[in-house]
Design an enzyme around this catalytic site. Structure first.
Site: not given
Length: 513
Positions: A275, A287, A298, A357, A359, A361
């Site tokens: 990811k 968020k 992330d 949020d 996202e 996956r």
């Protein structure tokens, strides 16, 4: 990065800023025990080194550092005694992870030094490799954005405690093939892991998906790895609705990067999927304040996959390894995907987006299906996926889910072997129903409780039939917001890199089915 050298010279004659020795907890409360490797230092103190350390407050506890003047006759002026913790049994050697952590603590304590001699117990090549890894990991520093000028001007950089310049492993023969190979392996793996740390720590204004892809392309060329980059047009043509949907709100377009390392001796093929959300605002499902500040991390899963593939190439492993980096920036704008939108994924399945949020996956789903098309022997995805996994396992342990219990156990064993805390997690079938959608094949959200497991069940939907798969949720350990510990720095950690490399090594050696 810190230079590594090997030496069999006697400790007193080695010129260095410091000599690092190990101390363990003894059977008597609070009394330290000097471990093998420090015999010359102990002898110079007439066998009373343990007593001197105890007088200075040392107990041998893990992570403890005690500094004292080197005895007469030593060319190094300083001795650094680092705690190894409680030994498993009397006279037993410390395990490799204890050595790795101790070396890391010592390297951090000696920042700004030019040379340190590590006289920790190294009875075999595995011990030497662990000390080398710990020293190189612990010496890491990210200061690319620090001017070094306390006044805020543009004056020349000052020394802000530069990393230890050279680490010498004492008592290790440079010509011993096993020891030499262990140190060379440690150097290759840590150099790539530290590259991943650099990427994780880089501010998002300098690391969007395009910039990330450019870094990958440069490294791939250097190490003869094939690379393919799909930009927005290619992603649209191919039908990668998940990656495009997540990146739709950003001025920086998404990318899907494929890295391919191949070996003429390979009998197995592994696919790693990462990811790579270079910044996650949450999108339209924004968020709340206090949750955005570290969201440059992330993309830690993609950084780990990138590092692992390059490390496999540098080590010349007899296994084919393909890395898939799903890169996007998740931002709110007039063009962003909305809650309620339906995306058609690369696999052909449709997904109702209930929360933008969730996202990670979505981008992983497209990459997992692309990886599945090549029919690898196994797929492992790595992602900072859910806060629920942090709630379950804390900040230092990642969760492992899989569609095969034996493979999940193998991944856990690999993680434990390299010193990365991990824990096996289930994929309860009853949680799948919560993702049922009235308008699409599946929704990207399900039950709130067990959210980390729900995310794993979602990803499983996009793994090709009959392919062994594991999912590593590294949301906790990927980014250390607290103080440094062991060989782990503040900021990006490079979590899962060593586990992936170990899996590749085991597969190359025929140890995994």
């Amino acid at each position: 990065m810190t230079a590594l050298t090997l030496s069999t010279a006697a400790l007193p004659g080695l010129r260095a800023d410091a000599i690092v020795i190990g101390v363990a907890k003894g059977t008597a409360a609070g009394r330290p025990v000097v471990v093998p490797g420090a015999e010359a230092v102990d002898k110079a103190y007439d066998g009373g080194l343990a007593g001197v350390l105890e007088t200075l407050g040392a107990s041998g506890a893990e992570g403890e550092v005690t500094k004292l003047p080197a005895p007469t006759g030593f060319k190094a002026p300083l001795v650094v005694a680092v705690g190894l913790g409680t030994r498993p049994e009397k006279d037993a050697a410390p395990d490799t992870e204890a050595l790795r952590r101790a070396a890391g603590v010592a390297a951090r304590a000696l920042s700004g030094s030019k040379k340190a001699v590590f006289a920790l117990p190294m009875t075999d090549a595995a011990d030497a490799g662990a000390v080398a890894e710990g020293a190189l990991l612990g010496a890491y520093s990210f200061d690319a954005y620090k001017s070094g000028d306390d006044t805020g001007g543009k004056s020349k950089k000052k020394d802000r405690g530069a990393p230890l310049a050279e680490a010498v492993l004492a008592g290790v023969k440079s010509r011993d093939k096993a020891f030499k190979a262990a140190v060379e392996r440690a150097t290759a793996v840590v150099e790539e892991l530290n590259r991943a740390r650099d990427l994780i720590n880089t501010p998002p204004n300098d690391l969007d998906p395009e910039a990330f892809a450019a870094v990958v392309q440069a490294a791939a060329e250097e190490h003869s790895i094939k690379v393919q980059v799909l930009d927005e047009k290619a992603l649209a043509k191919g039908g990668h609705g998940g990656i495009l949907g997540v990146g739709a709100g950003s001025a920086s377009g998404p990318r899907l990067v494929k890295l391919s390392y191949t070996s003429a001796k390979a009998k197995k093929h592994l696919a790693f999927v990462g990811k790579g959300i270079t910044y996650d605002s949450g999108g339209i499902s924004l968020k709340p304040a206090g949750h955005n500040e570290t969201m440059k991390c992330d993309m830690s899963g993609a950084a780990a996959v990138f590092a692992a593939v390059v490390a496999a190439a540098r080590l010349g492993l007899a296994v084919n390894v393909t890395g898939w980096l799903a890169l996007a920036e998740n931002m709110p704008s007039g063009s962003a995907t909305r809650p309620g939108d339906v995306l058609r994924m690369y696999s052909g399945k449709t997904v109702e987006v209930l929360n933008t949020d969730a996202e990670g996956r979505l981008v992983l789903a497209d990459a997992l299906w692309a990886a599945s098309e090549e029919k690898p022997d196994a797929i492992v995805d790595v992602a900072t996926l859910t806060g629920a996994m942090v709630l379950a396992l804390g900040n230092r342990t990642f969760g492992i889910m899989a569609n095969d219990d034996a493979f999940r156990a193998a991944v856990l064993e690999a993680a434990e072997e390299v010193g990365e805390p991990a824990w096996p997690m289930p994929l309860p079938e009853h949680l799948r129903k919560g993702m049922d959608s009235t308008v699409a094949d599946i929704a990207n959200m399900g039950e709130r409780m067990g959210g980390g497991l729900v995310a794993g069940l979602f990803l499983r939907e996009f793994v090709g039939e009959g392919i062994t798969w594991a999912h590593l949720d590294i949301a906790g350990p990927a980014f250390n917001e607290g103080g440094p510990f062991g060989y782990t720095p503040k900021g990006g950690t490079g979590s899962a890199v060593r586990t992936l490399v170990r899996l590749a090594e085991q597969t190359a050696a025929g140890e995994l089915g």
